[in-house]
Structures are given as C-alpha cells and as structure tokens.
Scaffold this motif. Structure first.
Motif, PDB file in Angstrom:
ATOM      1  N   SER A  17       0.821  -1.214   0.000  1.00 31.41           N
ATOM      2  CA  SER A  17       0.000   0.000   0.000  1.00 31.41           C
ATOM      3  C   SER A  17       0.851   1.258   0.000  1.00 31.41           C
ATOM      4  N   TRP A  18       1.942   1.267   0.769  1.00 31.25           N
ATOM      5  CA  TRP A  18       2.832   2.433   0.758  1.00 31.25           C
ATOM      6  C   TRP A  18       3.477   2.610  -0.613  1.00 31.25           C
ATOM      7  N   THR A  20       2.204   1.650  -3.459  1.00 39.37           N
ATOM      8  CA  THR A  20       1.139   2.133  -4.344  1.00 39.37           C
ATOM      9  C   THR A  20       0.882   3.617  -4.132  1.00 39.37           C
ATOM     10  N   TRP A  21       0.858   4.053  -2.884  1.00 37.40           N
ATOM     11  CA  TRP A  21       0.608   5.460  -2.580  1.00 37.40           C
ATOM     12  C   TRP A  21       1.710   6.345  -3.151  1.00 37.40           C
ATOM     13  N   VAL A  24       1.317   6.580  -6.893  1.00 43.28           N
ATOM     14  CA  VAL A  24       0.252   7.531  -7.248  1.00 43.28           C
ATOM     15  C   VAL A  24       0.772   8.950  -7.131  1.00 43.28           C
ATOM     16  N   LEU A  25       1.554   9.228  -6.098  1.00 38.72           N
ATOM     17  CA  LEU A  25       2.109  10.579  -5.936  1.00 38.72           C
ATOM     18  C   LEU A  25       3.013  10.977  -7.096  1.00 38.72           C
ATOM     19  N   PHE A  41      -5.689   7.380  -4.711  1.00 42.64           N
ATOM     20  CA  PHE A  41      -4.811   8.074  -3.764  1.00 42.64           C
ATOM     21  C   PHE A  41      -5.302   7.878  -2.333  1.00 42.64           C
ATOM     22  N   TYR A  42      -6.576   8.181  -2.094  1.00 42.79           N
ATOM     23  CA  TYR A  42      -7.105   8.090  -0.732  1.00 42.79           C
ATOM     24  C   TYR A  42      -7.218   6.643  -0.254  1.00 42.79           C
ATOM     25  N   SER A  44      -5.287   4.016  -1.215  1.00 45.23           N
ATOM     26  CA  SER A  44      -3.953   3.496  -0.911  1.00 45.23           C
ATOM     27  C   SER A  44      -3.406   4.132   0.362  1.00 45.23           C
ATOM     28  N   PHE A  45      -3.695   5.418   0.581  1.00 51.51           N
ATOM     29  CA  PHE A  45      -3.258   6.067   1.818  1.00 51.51           C
ATOM     30  C   PHE A  45      -3.980   5.472   3.022  1.00 51.51           C
ATOM     31  N   ALA A  48      -2.409   2.004   3.671  1.00 53.40           N
ATOM     32  CA  ALA A  48      -1.033   2.110   4.151  1.00 53.40           C
ATOM     33  C   ALA A  48      -0.983   2.659   5.571  1.00 53.40           C
ATOM     34  N   VAL A  89      -7.538  10.299   7.357  1.00 50.63           N
ATOM     35  CA  VAL A  89      -7.939  10.345   5.948  1.00 50.63           C
ATOM     36  C   VAL A  89      -9.118  11.313   5.763  1.00 50.63           C
TER      37      VAL A  89
END
Length: 131
Positions: A17-18, A20-21, A24-25, A41-42, A44-45, A48, A89
């Motif tokens: 997940s980190w 992936t986040w 995305v960034l 974005f949200y 995966s955040f 993570a 979040v």
C-alpha cells in the motif's frame, strides 16, 4: 490462521500500500486526474496508514498488555487503527476539498468518539454460568 501469519500478511499488505501510494504521488498529475485517481490516492493512503497504525499499535499493546489474549488485543488494535485512520484520511479529504473548518473537524471527531463509545459499550462482559 495463526498470529504470525496474520501479522506477516498485514505487514506485506502495508508495504504494498505504501508503494502504491508513492507511485500515485509520482505518476499522477493532480490537475488532470479524475475521480478514480483521487480514489486510488485516498484508498492506498487509507490502507497504508491503517496497516502502519495497526502494526505499531498491536506491537505496543503486546508489550504492555502481556496477559491479554491475542484475539482481544487484535480486535481492539484493528478497531483503533480503523478509527484513527478514518480521522486522518477524513481530515485530508476535507482539506483537499476546501472544507476543513474547525467546526467540521470537531463534529467529525465527535462522531468518531461516539462510534468508539458504542463499540466499547457493546462489549459488555456476559456472566459465565457454572455448568
């Protein structure tokens, strides 16, 4: 499923997940992505941060509450991780859409606090019968 396998899968999922986040960034332009990009974005955040909070919280509780059964500790750690992650979040979503005002944040925190009190009150100890 035993405790070590569960914790290993959570740690692996958190690392994914980190990654992936961060992807995305770096690979999505926030001015040109659609709802799906922001959702990725949200989400995966959420995964993570939630996994990180769960692992840290469970390890701290394992050190401090050595006599507590792992099932009860895991259940509490998962609930606390989800609620704290929802707070963070939710905070970022409100900030991202320009809706972060002090009264919105207080109402949101009160709603999560009421939810936690509901979960605490629903865990009443049932009397054991001696049969």
């Amino acid at each position: 499923m035993n405790y070590r396998l569960f914790l290993t899968l959570i740690i692996l999922g958190t690392i994914i997940s980190w990654v992936t986040w961060v992807a995305v960034l770096f690979y999505f332009d926030p001015t040109q992505i659609s709802f799906i990009g922001f959702s990725l974005f949200y989400l995966s955040f959420f995964m993570a941060f939630g996994g990180t909070v769960f692992v840290i919280g469970d390890l701290v509780k394992a050190k401090l509450l050595k006599k507590q059964m792992p099932y009860h500790r895991l259940k509490t750690s998962i609930r606390h991780a989800i609620l704290l992650t929802l707070l963070v979040v939710g905070w970022t979503v409100l900030k991202g859409y320009g809706l972060l005002y002090w009264w919105n944040l207080i109402l949101y925190m009160m709603a999560l606090t009421v939810l936690e009190f509901f979960f605490i009150s629903s865990q009443k100890q049932r009397p054991h019968s001696n049969l």
